[in-house]
Design a protein around this motif. Sequence first.
Motif, mmCIF file in Angstrom:
data_model
loop_
_atom_site.group_PDB
_atom_site.id
_atom_site.type_symbol
_atom_site.label_atom_id
_atom_site.label_comp_id
_atom_site.label_asym_id
_atom_site.label_seq_id
_atom_site.Cartn_x
_atom_site.Cartn_y
_atom_site.Cartn_z
ATOM 1 N N PHE A 170 39.006 36.126 47.989
ATOM 2 C CA PHE A 170 40.362 35.779 48.416
ATOM 3 C C PHE A 170 40.654 34.316 48.085
ATOM 4 O O PHE A 170 39.838 33.427 48.341
ATOM 5 N N ARG A 171 41.827 34.076 47.517
ATOM 6 C CA ARG A 171 42.281 32.737 47.131
ATOM 7 C C ARG A 171 41.363 32.077 46.094
ATOM 8 O O ARG A 171 41.166 30.867 46.112
ATOM 9 N N THR A 172 40.827 32.903 45.208
ATOM 10 C CA THR A 172 39.968 32.365 44.157
ATOM 11 C C THR A 172 40.580 32.505 42.777
ATOM 12 O O THR A 172 39.951 32.124 41.781
ATOM 13 N N GLY A 173 41.783 33.067 42.679
ATOM 14 C CA GLY A 173 42.413 33.250 41.383
ATOM 15 C C GLY A 173 41.742 34.283 40.520
ATOM 16 O O GLY A 173 41.740 34.167 39.288
ATOM 17 N N LEU A 174 41.170 35.311 41.135
ATOM 18 C CA LEU A 174 40.470 36.335 40.374
ATOM 19 C C LEU A 174 41.423 37.119 39.482
ATOM 20 O O LEU A 174 42.625 37.184 39.722
ATOM 21 N N ASP A 175 40.874 37.731 38.454
ATOM 22 C CA ASP A 175 41.674 38.490 37.506
ATOM 23 C C ASP A 175 42.287 39.713 38.176
ATOM 24 O O ASP A 175 41.702 40.320 39.081
ATOM 25 N N THR A 176 43.469 40.075 37.702
ATOM 26 C CA THR A 176 44.204 41.215 38.234
ATOM 27 C C THR A 176 44.511 42.190 37.113
ATOM 28 O O THR A 176 45.013 41.794 36.057
ATOM 29 N N ASP A 177 44.207 43.463 37.341
ATOM 30 C CA ASP A 177 44.600 44.518 36.415
ATOM 31 C C ASP A 177 45.854 45.206 36.949
ATOM 32 O O ASP A 177 46.099 45.228 38.153
ATOM 33 N N ASN A 178 46.625 45.798 36.061
ATOM 34 C CA ASN A 178 47.848 46.500 36.426
ATOM 35 C C ASN A 178 47.663 47.988 36.158
ATOM 36 O O ASN A 178 47.591 48.418 35.012
ATOM 37 N N PRO B 160 49.016 46.190 41.208
ATOM 38 C CA PRO B 160 47.807 45.412 40.941
ATOM 39 C C PRO B 160 46.556 45.989 41.577
ATOM 40 O O PRO B 160 46.604 46.620 42.644
ATOM 41 N N VAL B 161 45.437 45.751 40.936
ATOM 42 C CA VAL B 161 44.123 46.078 41.480
ATOM 43 C C VAL B 161 43.169 44.976 41.036
ATOM 44 O O VAL B 161 43.296 44.441 39.935
ATOM 45 N N THR B 162 42.244 44.624 41.910
ATOM 46 C CA THR B 162 41.296 43.548 41.617
ATOM 47 C C THR B 162 39.885 44.017 41.930
ATOM 48 O O THR B 162 39.666 45.096 42.501
ATOM 49 N N GLU B 163 38.929 43.164 41.609
ATOM 50 C CA GLU B 163 37.545 43.455 41.952
ATOM 51 C C GLU B 163 37.353 43.493 43.461
ATOM 52 O O GLU B 163 36.429 44.147 43.956
ATOM 53 N N ALA B 164 38.217 42.834 44.208
ATOM 54 C CA ALA B 164 38.133 42.918 45.669
ATOM 55 C C ALA B 164 38.381 44.350 46.141
ATOM 56 O O ALA B 164 37.653 44.874 46.994
ATOM 57 N N ASP B 165 39.419 44.996 45.597
ATOM 58 C CA ASP B 165 39.694 46.396 45.938
ATOM 59 C C ASP B 165 38.496 47.276 45.594
ATOM 60 O O ASP B 165 38.028 48.075 46.425
ATOM 61 N N LYS B 166 38.012 47.123 44.362
ATOM 62 C CA LYS B 166 36.953 48.002 43.876
ATOM 63 C C LYS B 166 35.632 47.739 44.586
ATOM 64 O O LYS B 166 34.933 48.683 44.996
ATOM 65 N N GLY B 167 35.275 46.471 44.743
ATOM 66 C CA GLY B 167 34.008 46.156 45.398
ATOM 67 C C GLY B 167 33.982 46.561 46.846
ATOM 68 O O GLY B 167 32.959 47.046 47.352
ATOM 69 N N ALA B 168 35.113 46.383 47.553
ATOM 70 C CA ALA B 168 35.170 46.775 48.958
ATOM 71 C C ALA B 168 35.012 48.284 49.109
ATOM 72 O O ALA B 168 34.293 48.767 49.997
ATOM 73 N N ASP C 73 41.557 52.736 52.112
ATOM 74 C CA ASP C 73 42.300 51.798 51.274
ATOM 75 C C ASP C 73 41.592 50.460 51.418
ATOM 76 O O ASP C 73 41.765 49.753 52.414
ATOM 77 N N PRO C 74 40.767 50.093 50.452
ATOM 78 C CA PRO C 74 39.907 48.922 50.636
ATOM 79 C C PRO C 74 40.662 47.610 50.773
ATOM 80 O O PRO C 74 40.253 46.728 51.527
ATOM 81 N N VAL C 75 41.767 47.473 50.036
ATOM 82 C CA VAL C 75 42.662 46.325 50.212
ATOM 83 C C VAL C 75 44.090 46.855 50.191
ATOM 84 O O VAL C 75 44.656 47.120 49.134
ATOM 85 N N ASP C 76 44.655 47.058 51.366
ATOM 86 C CA ASP C 76 46.056 47.439 51.465
ATOM 87 C C ASP C 76 46.865 46.142 51.456
ATOM 88 O O ASP C 76 46.703 45.288 52.329
ATOM 89 N N GLY C 77 47.749 46.009 50.480
ATOM 90 C CA GLY C 77 48.472 44.758 50.319
ATOM 91 C C GLY C 77 47.844 43.873 49.256
ATOM 92 O O GLY C 77 47.682 42.671 49.453
ATOM 93 N N THR C 78 47.493 44.481 48.120
ATOM 94 C CA THR C 78 46.890 43.701 47.045
ATOM 95 C C THR C 78 47.841 42.613 46.547
ATOM 96 O O THR C 78 47.403 41.526 46.143
ATOM 97 N N ARG C 79 49.145 42.861 46.615
ATOM 98 C CA ARG C 79 50.106 41.824 46.225
ATOM 99 C C ARG C 79 49.983 40.603 47.131
ATOM 100 O O ARG C 79 50.069 39.464 46.674
ATOM 101 N N ALA C 80 49.803 40.841 48.427
ATOM 102 C CA ALA C 80 49.580 39.726 49.344
ATOM 103 C C ALA C 80 48.256 39.042 49.036
ATOM 104 O O ALA C 80 48.163 37.804 49.052
ATOM 105 N N PHE C 81 47.233 39.838 48.746
ATOM 106 C CA PHE C 81 45.912 39.283 48.436
ATOM 107 C C PHE C 81 45.982 38.325 47.258
ATOM 108 O O PHE C 81 45.481 37.190 47.331
ATOM 109 N N ILE C 82 46.607 38.755 46.164
ATOM 110 C CA ILE C 82 46.627 37.916 44.977
ATOM 111 C C ILE C 82 47.594 36.748 45.129
ATOM 112 O O ILE C 82 47.536 35.793 44.349
#
Length: 270
Positions: free
Chosen positions: A29-37, A47-55, A91-100
């Motif tokens: 979180f707040r690390t500027g990680l890459d985002t896929d669409n 959006p989806v990130t490694e945070a969603d997938k890893g969680a 839902d590992p990260v609900d609100g990925t837009r907020a996350f990124i």
Amino acid sequence: MSDTPDFARLEAFALELAAAAGAAALPLFRTGLDTDNKLAHLSRFDPVTEADKGAERAIRALINRHFPDHGIIGEEYGEENTDAEFVWVLDPVDGTRAFISGLPLWTTLIGLRHRGRPVLGVIAQPYLQEVFLGSPLGSRLITPRGDVPLRVRGCVGLHDAVIGTTDPNLFPGIEGEAYGSLLKAVKLARYGCDAYAFAMVAMGTMDIALETGLKPWDIEAIIPVIENAGGVVTDWRGEPVPDTAGQVIAGSSRELVEAALEHLKGAAST
């Protein structure tokens, strides 16, 4: 098949799942990680990130290790064993837009179906160190300061209600007209909260949360939290939320939800 689930054990395990998901997502979180669409091929943004997938990987690994006979439905990695007596809905990260965007209103949603019905739910916000937990044992907020019972706000009229939704622009056409009608009838609306708005209904600081186009993993964890805090969750026709989710409204009382549905029912899906 078991007749009476051991909810104390299942609650403890759900909290373990939430902790594992937080351990996977929070360092990103707040690390500027890459985002896929996921909808780039449709010229839309999902959006989806490694945070969603890893969680989700962390949650699935624990379920498969401790309850291999349970099913799983997850946003990122699909379905397995969905005919099982117990099925986890994730839902590992609900609100990925907020996350990124660096906003601490994203959550991890962990729901449990028993024989097809949502019976246990967790809404976890690891950055704020909040876990909203609901089951037949009751609903409570768990923080480092201790546990607090959750209870919806006392019945208020629609004119005094505080409502929340993710984004009014997500209501197209007739749904937008219906939402606009409801907006004129309430006191205050807040946006951008995703599932956190539903948690606030359970906590008694907001009165209504509503969404459209939801998937099962967006809502099934929420239902037990709100219902066991004394609230009501239905579709826009006032019926139980179907397995396919879709249009959903949650409120602090049946009367308040019915008053809101007077504005929404013309746009309700059939």
